[in-house]
Enzyme design. Structure first.
Site, mmCIF file in Angstrom:
data_model
loop_
_atom_site.group_PDB
_atom_site.id
_atom_site.type_symbol
_atom_site.label_atom_id
_atom_site.label_comp_id
_atom_site.label_asym_id
_atom_site.label_seq_id
_atom_site.Cartn_x
_atom_site.Cartn_y
_atom_site.Cartn_z
ATOM 1 N N LYS A 76 -8.738 1.803 11.621
ATOM 2 C CA LYS A 76 -8.566 2.901 10.674
ATOM 3 C C LYS A 76 -9.877 3.438 10.116
ATOM 4 O O LYS A 76 -9.950 4.603 9.717
ATOM 5 C CB LYS A 76 -7.656 2.462 9.517
ATOM 6 C CG LYS A 76 -6.225 2.206 9.943
ATOM 7 C CD LYS A 76 -5.366 1.791 8.762
ATOM 8 C CE LYS A 76 -3.942 1.504 9.210
ATOM 9 N NZ LYS A 76 -3.075 1.136 8.078
ATOM 10 N N ASP A 112 -0.911 6.594 4.791
ATOM 11 C CA ASP A 112 -0.638 5.258 4.243
ATOM 12 C C ASP A 112 -0.519 5.296 2.730
ATOM 13 O O ASP A 112 0.363 4.663 2.147
ATOM 14 C CB ASP A 112 -1.750 4.283 4.635
ATOM 15 C CG ASP A 112 -1.607 3.753 6.049
ATOM 16 O OD1 ASP A 112 -0.474 3.735 6.568
ATOM 17 O OD2 ASP A 112 -2.631 3.353 6.635
ATOM 18 N N GLY A 253 7.232 -4.527 3.110
ATOM 19 C CA GLY A 253 6.496 -3.405 3.688
ATOM 20 C C GLY A 253 7.339 -2.356 4.368
ATOM 21 O O GLY A 253 6.800 -1.377 4.899
#
Length: 296
Positions: A76, A112, A253
């Protein structure tokens, strides 16, 4: 509205991504919307490539006519140097999880942070936010830190095995938020930091199918501490199970995985997906219900 005849080709780049549910979530929602959608995995482990190969994979998929890529651990931050443009959020975070190829340019986005924020609002809407500990200051950690401070966390303590990485993240956040709201430390500060905290957010790979285990001593998990994990495969990570057994309110999550996929799908297709339907896709794919943190 995108015409049914349009084809969309995207991919996922990362390590140990075989269990990822992002590809089937995207494909199922595209089917519902009448979009021809193909989502390919590029697993660095299977390809026997280092994380630094993300640039070569990006170039190859761009040349092959892909519409974009999702990018996950450990790429990322490494992908940044290979992009033509960053959105304001991605630039501020220094991490990208979605790349859109458009008009000859590779544009980096970060879904995100918004995915975590929307999941947190849904699953833990009324928890105390005065003092929160974030474990992990990598790409996912940077996004979660931005989300937590945006949500109103008073003091966020970021801890990482790499103390310098945590300090760099705290410095970057202090530019956008009040300086005393973002502080850093190393793993040696975990026990005293948690003793004074309202909540813990875990943003390291520990607990993933390829990296099983508990990221901290179980004895540190006690109510009224609330716990949020960004790992979703498995959904019931060892941290989630242990924290729930200790009586903590827990957010797994799953919600972040869905909401980041919702935002990425919109970026790839210019079509608004159905959020509740994508949550249902996820629940079916994961093979177990997504628990409601309010009753955990």
């Amino acid at each position: 509205m995108t015409p049914p005849s349009r084809s969309v080709l995207v991919g996922l780049v990362g390590s140990g991504i075989g269990p990822s549910l992002t590809p089937p979530m995207h494909e199922r929602e595209a089917d519902q919307l009448g979009i021809r959608y193909l989502y390919r995995r590029f697993d660095l482990d299977d390809l026997q490539l280092p994380a630094e190969a993300v640039g070569d994979l990006l170039a190859a998929t761009r040349l092959a006519g892909f519409d974009g890529l999702n990018v996950t651990h450990p790429c990322k931050q490494l992908v940044l140097q290979h992009l033509d443009e960053l959105t304001a959020d991605a630039a501020a975070l220094g991490a990208v999880n979605t790349v859109v190829f458009r008009d000859g340019r590779a544009i980096g986005h970060n879904t995100d942070w918004s995915g975590f924020a929307r999941s947190f609002d849904r699953g833990l809407p009324d928890v105390a936010l005065d003092d929160v500990v974030l474990l992990g200051a990598g790409g996912a950690g940077a996004a979660v830190a931005h989300a937590l401070l945006t949500l109103g966390v008073g003091r966020l303590t970021m801890l990482d095995v790499d103390g310098e990485r945590a300090r760099s993240l705290a410095d970057a956040l202090s530019v956008r938020f009040a300086a005393d709201r973002a502080v850093s430390g190393d793993l040696g500060d975990l026990e005293p930091s948690l003793a004074a905290a309202d909540g813990l957010v875990h943003a390291t790979p520990t607990g993933m199918a390829a990296h099983p285990g508990l990221p901290l001593p179980a004895a540190l998990l006690r109510p009224p501490l609330w716990v949020a994990d960004v790992v979703y495969r498995p959904l019931a990570t060892e941290l989630v199970r242990t924290a729930r057994a200790a009586g903590c309110r827990v957010l797994d999550g799953g919600g972040m995985a869905v909401y980041q996929a919702v935002d990425a799908f919109r970026l790839f297709t210019d079509v608004e997906p159905d959020v509740e339907r994508m949550l249902a896709h996820f629940t079916e794919l994961v093979g177990e219900p997504v628990p409601d943190a309010r009753v955990s």
